[in-house]
Design an enzyme around this catalytic site. Structure first.
Site, PDB file in Angstrom:
ATOM      1  N   GLY A  25       0.856  -1.190   0.000  1.00 20.83           N
ATOM      2  CA  GLY A  25       0.000   0.000   0.000  1.00 20.83           C
ATOM      3  C   GLY A  25       0.891   1.238   0.000  1.00 20.83           C
ATOM      4  CB  SER A  26       2.249   3.583  -1.609  1.00 22.12           C
ATOM      5  OG  SER A  26       1.606   3.558  -2.873  1.00 22.12           O
ATOM      6  CB  ALA A  30       3.195   6.536   4.758  1.00 23.42           C
ATOM      7  CE  LYS A  31       9.226   2.705   0.993  1.00 22.26           C
ATOM      8  NZ  LYS A  31      10.222   2.712  -0.074  1.00 22.26           N
ATOM      9  CB  VAL A  32       1.629  -0.009   3.882  1.00 20.77           C
ATOM     10  CG1 VAL A  32       1.357  -1.162   4.843  1.00 20.77           C
ATOM     11  CG2 VAL A  32       1.050   1.292   4.443  1.00 20.77           C
ATOM     12  CE  LYS A  47       0.856   5.791   7.503  1.00 21.27           C
ATOM     13  NZ  LYS A  47      -0.391   6.373   8.077  1.00 21.27           N
ATOM     14  CG  ASP A 139      -9.515  10.663   5.326  1.00 19.91           C
ATOM     15  OD1 ASP A 139      -8.349  10.313   5.066  1.00 19.91           O
ATOM     16  OD2 ASP A 139     -10.360  10.978   4.442  1.00 19.91           O
TER      17      ASP A 139
END
Ligand SMILES: COc1cc(O)cc(Nc2ccc(C(=O)Nc3ccc4c(c3)C[NH2+]CC4)cc2)c1
Length: 339
Positions: A25-26, A30-32, A47, A139
């Site tokens: 994920g990104s 941040a990127k995961v 993360k 959110d």
């Protein structure tokens, strides 16, 4: 020390405890990455944030980490460990192999009312719990709901959450979140109540689940804002009268006319087929202090000491929580043998 060697030291600290695999994920700063906790063998999501890329977003990360330390719930993604070095912040999080609810909706075009109800009850459970802890998420959207290995939803990304000092009834001013899910009062820059704005986002989310598209949409940002402020949308013909009514009660432009999360928990549409209100209490309360057994320090003096342990979100916390997770999944609760 050259930057790259300092940066490498940051990642080396992470690799002491975790094997690090591909990016899953990104977004934003941040990127995961998929990871595995070496001691327990459990998969995690890591993360990864480089401090120099964070800039003014650093306070958001701190807000989220503090929030996550106080939130422990069956439908909220769990924080296991925080590792901070001079160059990086790593958040070690619960692994959710089903990916984003957003992709699930796209793959199915739209969900049946029955399947939507299962997911919506879990979202209501998570939101009622988050609000009960004094937080507003701010959110809420399908990208911030992940599906775990048991097809249960987990709420993520508390980077925009708020915990007003005077409690959730205190008004907020910051305009944030994703426009398509944002409440009218929020995008109009008015003072708003976080929990009321979250209910509007839940209404947009419910529409997206049942219809496969957004109630308010426009490529032009100002046109989108006008549609949200007006609050008019069309109900497709496949929606049941019960769904139409619930959507109407959540997508009320006037926040005071909008349903509250508490009213959602036993709403007739939510109760249909279940005949029971949504259970929102945490099944995994976070003990801020773990009471160690009392020790008699000295029989003569018979001094009793209560050693209390606070969660430090370090390797000990991660190992404890991941072993607990293994136990809850019926896996053998043991550490991985030395390689
Ligand atoms: C509180 O939880 C948070 C907070 C936050 O700021 C960010 C996250 N982000 C996560 C993002 C992704 C995952 C995750 O597990 N994603 C995942 C895992 C496996 C697979 C995918 C995604 C998608 N392809 C199939 C395999 C977990 C946390 C959480």
């Amino acid at each position: 020390m050259p930057v790259e060697r300092t940066e490498q030291r940051g990642v080396d600290e992470l690799r002491k405890y975790y094997e690090v695999y591909e990016t899953i994920g990104s977004g934003g700063f941040a990127k995961v990455k998929l990871g595995r906790h070496i001691l327990t063998g459990e998969k995690v999501a890591i993360k990864i944030m480089n401090k120099k890329d964070l800039g003014e977003d650093l306070p958001r990360v701190k807000v989220e980490i503090e929030a996550m330390k106080n939130l422990s719930h069956q439908h909220v993604c769990r924080l296991y460990q925080v590792i901070e070095t001079s160059t990086h912040i790593f958040m070690v999080l619960e692994y959710c192999p089903g990916g984003e609810l957003f992709d699930y909706i796209v793959a199915k075009d739209r969900l049946s009312e029955e399947e939507t109800r299962v997911f919506f009850r879990q979202i209501a459970s998570a939101m009622a719990y988050v609000h009960s802890q004094g937080y507003a998420h701010r959110d809420l959207k399908p990208e911030n709901l992940l599906i775990d290995e048991n097809r249960n939803l987990k709420l993520i990304d508390f980077g925009l959450c708020a915990k007003p000092k005077g409690g959730l009834s205190y008004e907020l001013m910051t305009c944030c979140g994703s426009p398509a899910y944002a409440a009218p009062e929020l995008i109009q820059g008015k003072a708003y109540i976080g929990s009321e704005a979250d209910v509007w986002s839940m209404g947009v989310l419910l529409f997206a689940l049942l219809c496969g598209y957004l109630p308010f949409d426009d490529e032009n940002c100002m046109a989108l804002y006008r549609k949200i402020a007006r609050g008019r949308y069309d109900n497709p013909r496949w929606l049941s009268p019960g769904s139409v009514l619930l959507l109407n009660q959540m997508l009320q432009v006037d926040p005071k006319r909008r349903l509250s999360v508490r009213q959602l928990l036993d709403h007739p549409w939510v109760m249909k087929d279940y005949n029971s209100p949504v259970e929102w209490y945490s099944r995994q309360p976070v003990y801020t202090h773990i009471q160690k057994p009392k020790y008699v320090i000295d029989e003569c003096l018979n001094i009793e000491t209560e050693l209390t342990l606070t969660w430090r979100y370090d390797q000990t916390t991660a190992t404890y929580l991941l072993l607990l997770s293994k136990k809850q999944k019926g896996k053998p609760v043991r550490l991985r043998p030395e390689p």
